[in-house]
Design an enzyme around this catalytic site. Structure first.
Site, PDB file in Angstrom:
ATOM      1  N   ARG A  73      10.156   7.394   4.643  1.00  0.00           N
ATOM      2  CA  ARG A  73      10.112   8.852   4.802  1.00  0.00           C
ATOM      3  C   ARG A  73      10.745   9.279   6.122  1.00  0.00           C
ATOM      4  O   ARG A  73      11.368  10.338   6.214  1.00  0.00           O
ATOM      5  CB  ARG A  73       8.672   9.337   4.694  1.00  0.00           C
ATOM      6  CG  ARG A  73       8.104   9.195   3.283  1.00  0.00           C
ATOM      7  CD  ARG A  73       6.600   9.338   3.256  1.00  0.00           C
ATOM      8  NE  ARG A  73       6.172  10.630   3.782  1.00  0.00           N
ATOM      9  CZ  ARG A  73       4.906  10.929   4.050  1.00  0.00           C
ATOM     10  NH1 ARG A  73       3.947  10.020   3.864  1.00  0.00           N
ATOM     11  NH2 ARG A  73       4.593  12.127   4.511  1.00  0.00           N
TER      12      ARG A  73
ATOM     13  N   ASP B 143       0.855   5.641   0.360  1.00  0.00           N
ATOM     14  CA  ASP B 143       0.104   6.762   0.908  1.00  0.00           C
ATOM     15  C   ASP B 143      -0.170   7.812  -0.156  1.00  0.00           C
ATOM     16  O   ASP B 143       0.414   7.788  -1.254  1.00  0.00           O
ATOM     17  CB  ASP B 143       0.900   7.414   2.047  1.00  0.00           C
ATOM     18  CG  ASP B 143       1.021   6.509   3.261  1.00  0.00           C
ATOM     19  OD1 ASP B 143       0.116   5.694   3.491  1.00  0.00           O
ATOM     20  OD2 ASP B 143       2.039   6.628   3.977  1.00  0.00           O
TER      21      ASP B 143
ATOM     22  N   ARG C 170       0.838  -1.194   0.000  1.00  0.00           N
ATOM     23  CA  ARG C 170       0.000   0.000   0.000  1.00  0.00           C
ATOM     24  C   ARG C 170       0.876   1.248   0.000  1.00  0.00           C
ATOM     25  O   ARG C 170       1.912   1.291   0.660  1.00  0.00           O
ATOM     26  CB  ARG C 170      -0.906   0.013   1.228  1.00  0.00           C
ATOM     27  CG  ARG C 170      -1.889  -1.143   1.286  1.00  0.00           C
ATOM     28  CD  ARG C 170      -2.621  -1.135   2.621  1.00  0.00           C
ATOM     29  NE  ARG C 170      -3.509  -2.294   2.744  1.00  0.00           N
ATOM     30  CZ  ARG C 170      -4.175  -2.591   3.861  1.00  0.00           C
ATOM     31  NH1 ARG C 170      -4.027  -1.818   4.936  1.00  0.00           N
ATOM     32  NH2 ARG C 170      -4.956  -3.648   3.898  1.00  0.00           N
TER      33      ARG C 170
END
Length: 269
Positions: free
Chosen positions: A202, A57, A55
């Site tokens: 990130r 974002d 998945r």
């Protein structure tokens, strides 16, 4: 043409994360999964449920997302590519389609994932590459960042780099590659692991940027890993430069090439 039993199809996708609210379906229907399932249903003539390898974002891109779905209808592979693409919005496209064995699973059959982060490092923000690269205005030392990245390699508890809402069963992951290099004004990060935690990359990029600008020494990475405390690391970096660039499977599944590295943006001649 209908058949008596379902067949399983794998797809390779690329998409611009700025055009969608992430991968996973939402009530508003503005995600990659929503768009893909609508397009597949148009070709299959019935609802289609998809499962992805990883998945992503909102704002995170993919050059090589892998998806599987089951369908009770027979269609040529071209229908699952060109036909589906005709029903998809701009910003997402099927690159390939392949029938697979019934026990293939886009997520659970994967042996690893590869991500690339592109970070523009210059005083002026991006114009042409806006939304496709991250940006940091102060000079960064890529060698210091690589020294910090080297300490991330191996199997560790990555709780310090895990989002609070992460649903992974364990924070222990094996990081197989953590490479940082400069190419002109661009800093290129390549990460490969068995799997990643929510916001892990990130958060790693943000931490390495702190090291690159001289706020911390590379050894800070080891301190953060040992602390297992998200509050101690750098803030989560922008999603703009992050790309899901590869999913690794065993050769016996017979999939096409599942790693496509995004090109490094360059405005130099």
């Amino acid at each position: 043409m209908s058949c008596s039993s379902s067949s399983r199809i794998a797809l390779g996708l690329e998409y611009d994360g700025n055009a969608f609210h992430g991968w996973q379906t939402q009530p508003g229907g503005s995600t990659v999964q929503d768009a893909l399932e609508l397009a597949l249903a148009a070709i299959a003539g019935a609802p289609v449920a998809t499962t992805c390898a990883g998945r992503t974002d909102t704002g995170v891109h993919a050059t090589s997302q892998v998806v599987h779905f089951d369908t009770p209808v027979l269609r040529p592979e071209s229908a699952w590519v060109r036909g589906v693409n005709a029903h998809l919005p701009e910003g997402v496209a099927v690159r390939w389609a392949q029938p697979v064995a019934a026990d293939f699973h886009a997520r659970f059959s994967a042996r690893g994932r590869r991500y690339r982060y592109l970070l523009l490092n210059r005083p002026v923000r991006p114009g042409l590459a806006a939304g496709r690269v991250g940006w940091f205005h102060l000079p960064l030392d890529a060698e210091r960042m690589q020294a910090g990245a080297d300490l991330l390699l191996g199997t560790h508890d990555f709780s310090t780099f895990r989002a609070a809402e992460c649903q992974a069963k364990t924070p222990i992951k094996e990081l197989r590659q953590a490479r940082v290099r400069r190419q002109g004004d661009m800093i290129v990060f390549d990460f490969e692991a068995s799997a990643f935690l929510h916001h892990m990359i990130r958060n790693l990029v943000g931490t390495l940027v702190y090291i690159g600008k001289g706020k911390h020494e590379p050894a800070w990475v080891s301190e953060l890993l040992a602390a297992r405390d998200r509050r101690l690391a750098a803030p989560t970096f922008s999603p703009s430069g992050l790309y899901l660039a590869g999913v690794t499977y065993e050769p016996h599944w017979g999939l096409p090439e599942t790693t496509v590295l995004p090109q490094v943006w360059s405005l130099e001649p």
